[in-house]
Write a protein that holds these residues in place. Structure first.
Motif, PDB file in Angstrom:
ATOM      1  N   GLN A 183      -7.851   0.977  -4.433  1.00 30.60           N
ATOM      2  CA  GLN A 183      -7.729   2.528  -4.518  1.00 30.60           C
ATOM      3  C   GLN A 183      -8.978   2.936  -3.925  1.00 30.60           C
ATOM      4  OE1 GLN A 183      -7.261   4.467  -8.393  1.00 30.60           O
ATOM      5  NE2 GLN A 183      -6.637   6.454  -7.649  1.00 30.60           N
ATOM      6  N   GLU A 184      -8.669   3.827  -2.808  1.00 29.14           N
ATOM      7  CA  GLU A 184      -9.821   4.392  -1.863  1.00 29.14           C
ATOM      8  C   GLU A 184      -9.478   5.710  -1.378  1.00 29.14           C
ATOM      9  OE1 GLU A 184     -13.652   4.735  -1.278  1.00 29.14           O
ATOM     10  OE2 GLU A 184     -13.127   2.810  -2.110  1.00 29.14           O
ATOM     11  N   LEU A 185     -10.394   6.760  -1.265  1.00 23.20           N
ATOM     12  CA  LEU A 185      -9.935   8.087  -0.515  1.00 23.20           C
ATOM     13  C   LEU A 185     -10.726   7.959   0.724  1.00 23.20           C
ATOM     14  CD1 LEU A 185      -9.138  11.115  -0.381  1.00 23.20           C
ATOM     15  CD2 LEU A 185     -11.254  11.618  -1.322  1.00 23.20           C
ATOM     16  N   TYR A 186     -10.018   8.160   1.848  1.00 21.72           N
ATOM     17  CA  TYR A 186     -10.574   8.130   3.323  1.00 21.72           C
ATOM     18  C   TYR A 186     -10.813   9.635   3.480  1.00 21.72           C
ATOM     19  CZ  TYR A 186     -10.138   2.951   3.564  1.00 21.72           C
ATOM     20  OH  TYR A 186     -10.388   1.570   3.298  1.00 21.72           O
ATOM     21  N   VAL A 187     -11.978  10.151   3.771  1.00 24.98           N
ATOM     22  CA  VAL A 187     -11.886  11.470   4.190  1.00 24.98           C
ATOM     23  C   VAL A 187     -11.892  11.688   5.535  1.00 24.98           C
ATOM     24  CG1 VAL A 187     -13.396  12.104   2.022  1.00 24.98           C
ATOM     25  CG2 VAL A 187     -14.404  11.243   4.156  1.00 24.98           C
ATOM     26  N   TYR A 188     -11.564  12.903   6.121  1.00 23.51           N
ATOM     27  CA  TYR A 188     -11.399  13.303   7.320  1.00 23.51           C
ATOM     28  C   TYR A 188     -12.812  13.392   7.897  1.00 23.51           C
ATOM     29  CZ  TYR A 188      -6.493  14.442   6.669  1.00 23.51           C
ATOM     30  OH  TYR A 188      -5.208  14.551   6.146  1.00 23.51           O
ATOM     31  N   LEU A 203       0.744  -1.272   0.043  1.00 26.82           N
ATOM     32  CA  LEU A 203       0.040  -0.021   0.154  1.00 26.82           C
ATOM     33  C   LEU A 203       1.003   1.354  -0.002  1.00 26.82           C
ATOM     34  CD1 LEU A 203      -2.710  -1.145   2.752  1.00 26.82           C
ATOM     35  CD2 LEU A 203      -2.980  -1.040   0.325  1.00 26.82           C
ATOM     36  N   ARG A 204       0.127   2.194  -0.584  1.00 24.77           N
ATOM     37  CA  ARG A 204       0.775   3.550  -0.539  1.00 24.77           C
ATOM     38  C   ARG A 204      -0.149   4.537   0.229  1.00 24.77           C
ATOM     39  NH1 ARG A 204       3.479   7.081  -5.197  1.00 24.77           N
ATOM     40  NH2 ARG A 204       3.783   9.063  -4.197  1.00 24.77           N
ATOM     41  N   LEU A 205      -0.147   5.086   1.092  1.00 22.85           N
ATOM     42  CA  LEU A 205      -0.801   6.248   1.995  1.00 22.85           C
ATOM     43  C   LEU A 205      -0.472   7.606   1.654  1.00 22.85           C
ATOM     44  CD1 LEU A 205      -0.812   4.295   5.327  1.00 22.85           C
ATOM     45  CD2 LEU A 205      -2.531   4.012   3.075  1.00 22.85           C
ATOM     46  N   GLU A 206      -1.337   8.307   0.978  1.00 24.23           N
ATOM     47  CA  GLU A 206      -1.022   9.759   0.759  1.00 24.23           C
ATOM     48  C   GLU A 206      -1.816  10.730   1.193  1.00 24.23           C
ATOM     49  OE1 GLU A 206       0.216  10.282  -3.634  1.00 24.23           O
ATOM     50  OE2 GLU A 206      -0.789   8.607  -3.812  1.00 24.23           O
ATOM     51  N   ALA A 207      -1.220  11.625   2.053  1.00 25.21           N
ATOM     52  CA  ALA A 207      -2.084  12.652   2.609  1.00 25.21           C
ATOM     53  C   ALA A 207      -2.560  13.755   1.369  1.00 25.21           C
ATOM     54  CB  ALA A 207      -1.237  13.337   3.487  1.00 25.21           C
ATOM     55  N   VAL A 208      -3.820  13.923   1.393  1.00 28.99           N
ATOM     56  CA  VAL A 208      -4.401  14.966   0.717  1.00 28.99           C
ATOM     57  C   VAL A 208      -5.315  15.932   1.223  1.00 28.99           C
ATOM     58  CG1 VAL A 208      -4.391  13.298  -1.479  1.00 28.99           C
ATOM     59  CG2 VAL A 208      -6.535  13.130  -0.224  1.00 28.99           C
ATOM     60  N   MET A 209      -5.847  16.904   0.406  1.00 32.67           N
ATOM     61  CA  MET A 209      -6.640  18.051   1.136  1.00 32.67           C
ATOM     62  C   MET A 209      -7.881  17.215   1.847  1.00 32.67           C
ATOM     63  SD  MET A 209      -5.413  20.782   0.771  1.00 32.67           S
ATOM     64  CE  MET A 209      -6.919  21.843   1.159  1.00 32.67           C
ATOM     65  N   GLU A 210      -8.530  16.259   1.193  1.00 26.86           N
ATOM     66  CA  GLU A 210      -9.737  15.867   1.882  1.00 26.86           C
ATOM     67  C   GLU A 210      -9.495  14.525   3.117  1.00 26.86           C
ATOM     68  OE1 GLU A 210      -9.079  15.485  -1.751  1.00 26.86           O
ATOM     69  OE2 GLU A 210     -10.262  17.378  -2.008  1.00 26.86           O
ATOM     70  N   GLY A 211      -8.331  14.255   2.760  1.00 30.38           N
ATOM     71  CA  GLY A 211      -8.011  12.845   3.786  1.00 30.38           C
ATOM     72  C   GLY A 211      -6.918  11.964   3.546  1.00 30.38           C
ATOM     73  N   VAL A 212      -7.005  10.923   3.244  1.00 30.70           N
ATOM     74  CA  VAL A 212      -5.917   9.817   3.045  1.00 30.70           C
ATOM     75  C   VAL A 212      -6.109   9.047   1.876  1.00 30.70           C
ATOM     76  CG1 VAL A 212      -4.390   8.262   3.740  1.00 30.70           C
ATOM     77  CG2 VAL A 212      -5.155   9.548   5.553  1.00 30.70           C
ATOM     78  N   LEU A 213      -5.385   9.122   0.766  1.00 34.97           N
ATOM     79  CA  LEU A 213      -5.809   8.236  -0.565  1.00 34.97           C
ATOM     80  C   LEU A 213      -4.738   6.986  -0.397  1.00 34.97           C
ATOM     81  CD1 LEU A 213      -6.806   8.059  -3.372  1.00 34.97           C
ATOM     82  CD2 LEU A 213      -4.761   8.999  -4.131  1.00 34.97           C
ATOM     83  N   VAL A 214      -5.541   5.944  -0.478  1.00 33.97           N
ATOM     84  CA  VAL A 214      -4.906   4.553  -0.171  1.00 33.97           C
ATOM     85  C   VAL A 214      -4.704   4.072  -1.371  1.00 33.97           C
ATOM     86  CG1 VAL A 214      -4.930   2.323   0.737  1.00 33.97           C
ATOM     87  CG2 VAL A 214      -5.681   4.394   1.883  1.00 33.97           C
ATOM     88  N   THR A 215      -3.670   3.485  -2.060  1.00 29.98           N
ATOM     89  CA  THR A 215      -3.559   3.076  -3.370  1.00 29.98           C
ATOM     90  C   THR A 215      -2.509   1.629  -3.091  1.00 29.98           C
ATOM     91  OG1 THR A 215      -1.736   4.277  -4.136  1.00 29.98           O
ATOM     92  CG2 THR A 215      -3.946   4.895  -5.056  1.00 29.98           C
ATOM     93  N   GLY A 216      -2.815   0.691  -4.054  1.00 27.23           N
ATOM     94  CA  GLY A 216      -1.946  -0.351  -4.022  1.00 27.23           C
ATOM     95  C   GLY A 216      -2.333  -1.570  -4.371  1.00 27.23           C
ATOM     96  N   THR A 217      -2.119  -2.686  -3.861  1.00 26.47           N
ATOM     97  CA  THR A 217      -2.529  -4.118  -4.319  1.00 26.47           C
ATOM     98  C   THR A 217      -2.624  -4.982  -3.104  1.00 26.47           C
ATOM     99  OG1 THR A 217      -0.436  -4.858  -4.818  1.00 26.47           O
ATOM    100  CG2 THR A 217      -1.559  -3.943  -6.591  1.00 26.47           C
TER     101      THR A 217
END
Length: 160
Positions: free
Chosen positions: A67-72, A28-42
């Motif tokens: 791939q999923e965006l987890y919002v705050y 997995l790759r966890l990225e902080a974005v404006m809305e929350g955390v974007l999770v991508t991977g396999t």
């Protein structure tokens, strides 16, 4: 981040699944974005099940893309209920619940009708024999019981 976790229960479909407790490798790759955390991977796991045509065991591997965006979900990031639908995943106390994401990705990546081999011929409809084991398998033509009495009226060709 690479982690190996035990598979949750009921991860798959009726005829093909990841066995409960078997290892699932998450890359997995966890990225902080404006809305929350974007999770991508396999997610990679071992599948067990049976062929829908001949019922032979299937052992295979699956790699499912995630791939999923987890919002705050706090007052700093005000989201009105109209902005979020039922499918929106939320961060809960800075924690991600990956199980629903994993379940959705794996189930969608599974074949609709799993086969032991691409051209599996299945089972004989009369006796249930596996046709892949005996490609020349056949039966005499069945006689409809309603017409069986006519067999006695048929002339015997051996008397000529």
């Amino acid at each position: 981040m690479v982690r190996t976790v035990p598979a949750p229960s009921e991860l798959g479909i009726e005829v093909l699944r990841v066995a409960e407790g078997s290892p699932v490798e998450l890359d997995l790759r966890l990225e902080a974005v404006m809305e929350g955390v974007l999770v991508t991977g396999t997610a990679q796991a071992k599948l067990v099940g049976e062929c829908v045509r001949c019922l032979e065991p299937i052992d295979d591997d699956i790699v499912a893309d995630l791939q999923e965006l987890y919002v705050y979900d706090d007052i700093r990031h005000d989201h009105s209920d109209e902005d979020l639908d039922d499918e929106t995943r939320k961060l809960e106390d800075d924690l991600l619940d990956l199980e629903p994401l994993l379940r959705d990705a794996v189930v969608l990546a599974l074949p609709f009708q799993p086969l032991c081999q691409e051209d599996c011929p299945g089972l004989c409809i009369e006796c249930g024999a596996r046709l892949a084991d005996d490609p020349d398998h056949s039966h005499d033509a069945a006689i409809d019981p309603r017409w069986a009495g006519l067999q006695a009226l048929q002339p015997d060709h051996d008397q000529d």
